[in-house]
Design an enzyme around this catalytic site. Structure first.
Site, PDB file in Angstrom:
ATOM      1  N   HIS A   1      -5.331  16.232  -8.403  1.00 21.71           N
ATOM      2  CA  HIS A   1      -5.787  17.406  -7.647  1.00 21.71           C
ATOM      3  C   HIS A   1      -5.050  18.722  -7.872  1.00 21.71           C
ATOM      4  O   HIS A   1      -5.519  19.752  -7.396  1.00 21.71           O
ATOM      5  CB  HIS A   1      -5.773  17.086  -6.152  1.00 21.71           C
TER       6      HIS A   1
ATOM      7  N   HIS B   1      -3.815  12.128  -0.340  1.00 26.64           N
ATOM      8  CA  HIS B   1      -5.273  11.998  -0.435  1.00 26.64           C
ATOM      9  C   HIS B   1      -5.916  13.353  -0.151  1.00 26.64           C
ATOM     10  O   HIS B   1      -5.496  14.057   0.757  1.00 26.64           O
ATOM     11  CB  HIS B   1      -5.745  10.935   0.579  1.00 26.64           C
TER      12      HIS B   1
END
Length: 124
Positions: free
Chosen positions: A12, A119
């Site tokens: 990410h 996450h």
């Protein structure tokens, strides 16, 4: 073994994107970050901010995660992100993605000591 924090970073974080404006960005990044191994990951978001700025979200606005857990945090400010979404014509191993840029608040789940993102939950 890759830690959850390191996996989050690989999947990410892209602090200094070279060619985010290119429609090919997702195709290149999903491959180079190993998100197309064994299958095409259907959806993934890259955040174009420093790792420190993204880690800081873990001490910002506490919100519920999509799965009902309470360890999610929303960024106070908007962040520069790119959403990668698999196209209808994508077929493994030739994974194909649509690249969409946005400025949004990110929501991440955090855990561990130090308390860091593990996450990516959503963008709002």
């Amino acid at each position: 073994k890759e830690t959850a924090a390191a996996k989050f970073e690989r999947q990410h974080i892209d602090s200094n994107p070279s060619s985010v404006s290119s429609s090919n960005y997702c195709n290149q990044m999903m491959k180079s970050r190993n998100l197309t191994q064994g299958r095409c990951k259907p959806v993934n978001t890259f955040v174009h901010e420093s790792l420190a700025d993204v880690q800081a979200v873990c001490s910002q606005k506490n919100v519920a995660c999509k799965n009902g857990q309470t360890n999610c945090y929303q960024s106070y400010s908007t962040m520069s992100i790119t959403d990668c979404r698999e196209t209808g014509s994508s077929k493994y191993p030739n994974c194909a993605y649509k690249t969409t840029q946005a400025k949004k608040h990110i929501i991440v789940a955090c855990e561990g000591n130090p308390y860091v993102p593990v996450h990516y939950d959503a963008s709002v």
